[in-house]
Design a protein around this motif. Structure first.
Motif, mmCIF file in Angstrom:
data_model
loop_
_atom_site.group_PDB
_atom_site.id
_atom_site.type_symbol
_atom_site.label_atom_id
_atom_site.label_comp_id
_atom_site.label_asym_id
_atom_site.label_seq_id
_atom_site.Cartn_x
_atom_site.Cartn_y
_atom_site.Cartn_z
ATOM 1 N N TYR A 23 0.828 -1.205 0.000
ATOM 2 C CA TYR A 23 0.000 0.000 0.000
ATOM 3 C C TYR A 23 0.862 1.255 0.000
ATOM 4 O O TYR A 23 0.606 2.189 -0.760
ATOM 5 C CB TYR A 23 -0.940 0.010 1.197
ATOM 6 C CG TYR A 23 -1.637 1.340 1.367
ATOM 7 C CD1 TYR A 23 -2.697 1.696 0.553
ATOM 8 C CD2 TYR A 23 -1.200 2.255 2.327
ATOM 9 C CE1 TYR A 23 -3.313 2.915 0.690
ATOM 10 C CE2 TYR A 23 -1.814 3.482 2.465
ATOM 11 C CZ TYR A 23 -2.878 3.810 1.645
ATOM 12 O OH TYR A 23 -3.475 5.016 1.772
ATOM 13 N N VAL A 24 1.868 1.285 0.837
ATOM 14 C CA VAL A 24 2.739 2.467 0.933
ATOM 15 C C VAL A 24 3.459 2.697 -0.388
ATOM 16 O O VAL A 24 3.555 3.838 -0.869
ATOM 17 C CB VAL A 24 3.732 2.325 2.105
ATOM 18 C CG1 VAL A 24 4.801 3.395 2.062
ATOM 19 C CG2 VAL A 24 2.987 2.358 3.429
ATOM 20 N N LYS A 25 3.946 1.634 -1.020
ATOM 21 C CA LYS A 25 4.631 1.782 -2.303
ATOM 22 C C LYS A 25 3.662 2.262 -3.384
ATOM 23 O O LYS A 25 3.997 3.134 -4.191
ATOM 24 C CB LYS A 25 5.268 0.460 -2.721
ATOM 25 C CG LYS A 25 6.499 0.108 -1.918
ATOM 26 C CD LYS A 25 7.079 -1.210 -2.372
ATOM 27 C CE LYS A 25 8.258 -1.605 -1.522
ATOM 28 N NZ LYS A 25 8.811 -2.900 -1.943
ATOM 29 N N ALA A 26 2.457 1.712 -3.401
ATOM 30 C CA ALA A 26 1.469 2.125 -4.400
ATOM 31 C C ALA A 26 1.067 3.582 -4.185
ATOM 32 O O ALA A 26 0.901 4.341 -5.146
ATOM 33 C CB ALA A 26 0.241 1.219 -4.335
ATOM 34 N N ARG A 27 0.926 3.967 -2.939
ATOM 35 C CA ARG A 27 0.543 5.350 -2.638
ATOM 36 C C ARG A 27 1.644 6.323 -3.067
ATOM 37 O O ARG A 27 1.370 7.378 -3.633
ATOM 38 C CB ARG A 27 0.271 5.485 -1.139
ATOM 39 C CG ARG A 27 -0.189 6.839 -0.704
ATOM 40 C CD ARG A 27 -1.520 7.154 -1.358
ATOM 41 N NE ARG A 27 -1.875 8.530 -1.152
ATOM 42 C CZ ARG A 27 -2.955 8.927 -0.518
ATOM 43 N NH1 ARG A 27 -3.816 8.044 -0.075
ATOM 44 N NH2 ARG A 27 -3.203 10.196 -0.366
ATOM 45 N N ALA A 28 2.887 5.962 -2.827
ATOM 46 C CA ALA A 28 4.004 6.810 -3.236
ATOM 47 C C ALA A 28 4.064 6.917 -4.760
ATOM 48 O O ALA A 28 4.296 7.995 -5.312
ATOM 49 C CB ALA A 28 5.318 6.253 -2.687
#
Length: 77
Positions: A23-28
């Motif tokens: 999720y964090v990678k996709a959000r970034a």
């Protein structure tokens, strides 16, 4: 001194930490595509104007149809 409560890490779900990382990678990645952090006041004003035009148009059309329907109603004597 009292014992401090333990802080749990992770979601407690199977693969929870991995889901969070994805999720964090996709959000970034998504934030990098957007370029800007959020909408400006001008963008909000344009959206509000478009929504107002749609509402006014819908009310006008529905009002005319409703008015013509009431004009056709005949009451028995």
């Amino acid at each position: 001194m009292a014992d401090r409560p333990r802080v749990r890490t992770g979601s407690g779900l199977p693969g929870g930490d991995e889901v969070l990382r994805v999720y964090v990678k996709a959000r970034a990645w998504w934030d990098g595509l957007a370029g800007e952090g959020g909408a400006t006041a001008v963008e909000y004003a344009i959206m509000l104007a478009l929504i107002a035009m749609v509402v006014v148009g819908a009310v006008t059309i529905l009002g005319q149809e409703t008015n013509s329907a009431f004009e056709r109603v005949e009451f028995p004597n």
